[in-house]
Motif scaffolding. Structure first.
Motif, mmCIF file in Angstrom:
data_model
loop_
_atom_site.group_PDB
_atom_site.id
_atom_site.type_symbol
_atom_site.label_atom_id
_atom_site.label_comp_id
_atom_site.label_asym_id
_atom_site.label_seq_id
_atom_site.Cartn_x
_atom_site.Cartn_y
_atom_site.Cartn_z
ATOM 1 N N LYS A 282 0.904 -0.884 -0.039
ATOM 2 C CA LYS A 282 -0.256 -0.053 0.234
ATOM 3 C C LYS A 282 0.742 1.140 0.054
ATOM 4 O O LYS A 282 0.598 2.227 -0.602
ATOM 5 N N THR A 283 1.901 1.244 0.803
ATOM 6 C CA THR A 283 2.912 2.494 0.968
ATOM 7 C C THR A 283 3.926 2.529 -0.018
ATOM 8 O O THR A 283 4.641 3.720 -0.271
ATOM 9 N N GLY A 284 4.367 1.387 -0.617
ATOM 10 C CA GLY A 284 5.729 1.461 -1.373
ATOM 11 C C GLY A 284 6.905 1.522 -0.459
ATOM 12 O O GLY A 284 8.162 1.765 -0.910
ATOM 13 N N ARG A 285 6.812 1.108 0.886
ATOM 14 C CA ARG A 285 7.798 1.301 1.783
ATOM 15 C C ARG A 285 7.634 -0.052 2.453
ATOM 16 O O ARG A 285 6.849 -0.403 2.937
ATOM 17 N N THR A 286 9.110 -0.424 2.780
ATOM 18 C CA THR A 286 9.273 -1.722 3.612
ATOM 19 C C THR A 286 8.708 -1.248 4.975
ATOM 20 O O THR A 286 8.814 0.007 5.516
ATOM 21 N N PRO A 287 8.486 -2.153 5.951
ATOM 22 C CA PRO A 287 8.247 -1.769 7.352
ATOM 23 C C PRO A 287 9.357 -1.198 8.051
ATOM 24 O O PRO A 287 9.054 -0.283 8.806
ATOM 25 N N ARG A 288 10.627 -1.693 7.744
ATOM 26 C CA ARG A 288 11.797 -0.968 8.269
ATOM 27 C C ARG A 288 11.672 0.600 7.930
ATOM 28 O O ARG A 288 12.105 1.558 8.731
ATOM 29 N N GLU A 289 11.539 0.851 6.693
ATOM 30 C CA GLU A 289 11.447 2.235 6.297
ATOM 31 C C GLU A 289 10.549 2.925 6.831
ATOM 32 O O GLU A 289 10.738 4.272 7.270
ATOM 33 N N LEU A 290 9.264 2.417 7.168
ATOM 34 C CA LEU A 290 8.407 3.089 7.937
ATOM 35 C C LEU A 290 8.540 3.411 9.290
ATOM 36 O O LEU A 290 8.155 4.348 9.791
ATOM 37 N N LEU A 291 9.082 2.373 9.738
ATOM 38 C CA LEU A 291 10.017 2.406 11.293
ATOM 39 C C LEU A 291 10.722 3.797 11.269
ATOM 40 O O LEU A 291 10.748 4.644 12.055
#
Length: 98
Positions: free
Chosen positions: A13-22
């Protein structure tokens, strides 16, 4: 939906990995003591993410990448393969499935 599936869908949905979102969450001042409502509002406003996916992310933000073994090895839609969640994204996991 398994915990990992929520994180994988969040990435889609975001195009970002969970680590990038963290990393982004930390830049916004969020961390282990952040209120769920604040994180949910941020993800909704900035990324268009719904409550379920945001709550899965909040769980990782506040508790880390290790989850309960309640659904590991079980059957059904909520089962996870491991107590350790993969945060580096689907592509990284496909290259190094551990």
């Amino acid at each position: 939906m398994s915990y990992q599936a929520y994180l994988d869908a969040l990435e889609a949905k975001t195009g970002r990995t969970p680590r990038e979102l963290l990393d982004q969450a930390h830049e916004h001042g969020f961390g282990p003591t952040s209120r769920a409502a604040d994180v949910v509002a941020w993800l909704k406003d900035d990324c268009g993410v719904g409550r379920g996916h945001a709550m899965a992310f909040w769980g990782v933000l506040t508790k880390g990448s290790t989850i309960s073994d309640a659904h590991v090895g079980s059957t059904g839609t909520h089962r996870d393969a491991s107590t350790e969640l993969h945060l580096d994204g689907v592509a990284a996991r496909e290259q190094d499935p551990r």
